[in-house]
Design a protein around this motif. Structure first.
Motif, mmCIF file in Angstrom:
data_model
loop_
_atom_site.group_PDB
_atom_site.id
_atom_site.type_symbol
_atom_site.label_atom_id
_atom_site.label_comp_id
_atom_site.label_asym_id
_atom_site.label_seq_id
_atom_site.Cartn_x
_atom_site.Cartn_y
_atom_site.Cartn_z
ATOM 1 N N MET A 28 0.822 -1.204 0.000
ATOM 2 C CA MET A 28 0.000 0.000 0.000
ATOM 3 C C MET A 28 0.865 1.266 0.000
ATOM 4 S SD MET A 28 -3.496 -0.459 2.166
ATOM 5 C CE MET A 28 -2.889 -1.422 3.542
ATOM 6 N N ILE A 29 0.464 2.209 -0.822
ATOM 7 C CA ILE A 29 1.202 3.451 -0.981
ATOM 8 C C ILE A 29 1.347 4.179 0.350
ATOM 9 C CG2 ILE A 29 1.014 5.756 -2.027
ATOM 10 C CD1 ILE A 29 -0.043 4.219 -4.558
ATOM 11 N N GLU A 30 0.307 4.169 1.177
ATOM 12 C CA GLU A 30 0.404 4.888 2.459
ATOM 13 C C GLU A 30 1.486 4.292 3.349
ATOM 14 O OE1 GLU A 30 -3.207 2.748 4.984
ATOM 15 O OE2 GLU A 30 -3.547 4.709 4.107
ATOM 16 N N HIS A 31 1.703 2.992 3.264
ATOM 17 C CA HIS A 31 2.750 2.364 4.083
ATOM 18 C C HIS A 31 4.142 2.682 3.530
ATOM 19 C CE1 HIS A 31 -0.239 0.438 6.469
ATOM 20 N NE2 HIS A 31 -0.690 -0.301 5.469
ATOM 21 N N MET A 32 4.260 2.673 2.212
ATOM 22 C CA MET A 32 5.551 3.019 1.610
ATOM 23 C C MET A 32 5.897 4.474 1.907
ATOM 24 S SD MET A 32 8.029 1.751 0.002
ATOM 25 C CE MET A 32 9.479 2.334 -0.851
#
Length: 94
Positions: free
Chosen positions: A51-55
């Motif tokens: 997920m982009i938010e985690h990256m």
């Protein structure tokens, strides 16, 4: 980014992108990204695997640590800007 740009170059030059993935992946310029993601890029499969938010969170930690150490890391800063743009466009859960 390097994998995508190299494959875009190969396409513009009229090269067989799958052959480029195999050739580059087997040589000194080979990388995990080229060998594991190159064929997905060629197939226009850009489904995220994380997920982009985690990256973006992880990149934020890396940027903070680089700043703490007084390091200027332009590749990291660029990656952070790109992920921030994705977050701003509402793609955090992608």
């Amino acid at each position: 980014l390097g994998v995508c740009e190299s494959l875009r170059y190969a396409s513009a030059a009229g090269l067989d992108a799958d052959a480029v993935v195999r050739a580059v992946g087997a040589g000194a310029a080979g990388s995990w990204a080229m060998n594991n993601l190159g064929h997905k890029v060629v197939a226009n499969d850009f489904a995220p695997g994380f997920m982009i938010e985690h990256m973006a969170k992880d990149l934020g930690i890396a940027v903070s640590e680089a700043e703490r150490l007084g390091l200027e890391l332009p590749g990291l800063a660029n990656a952070r800007r790109l992920y921030d743009a994705l977050l701003a466009a509402g793609h955090g859960r992608d």
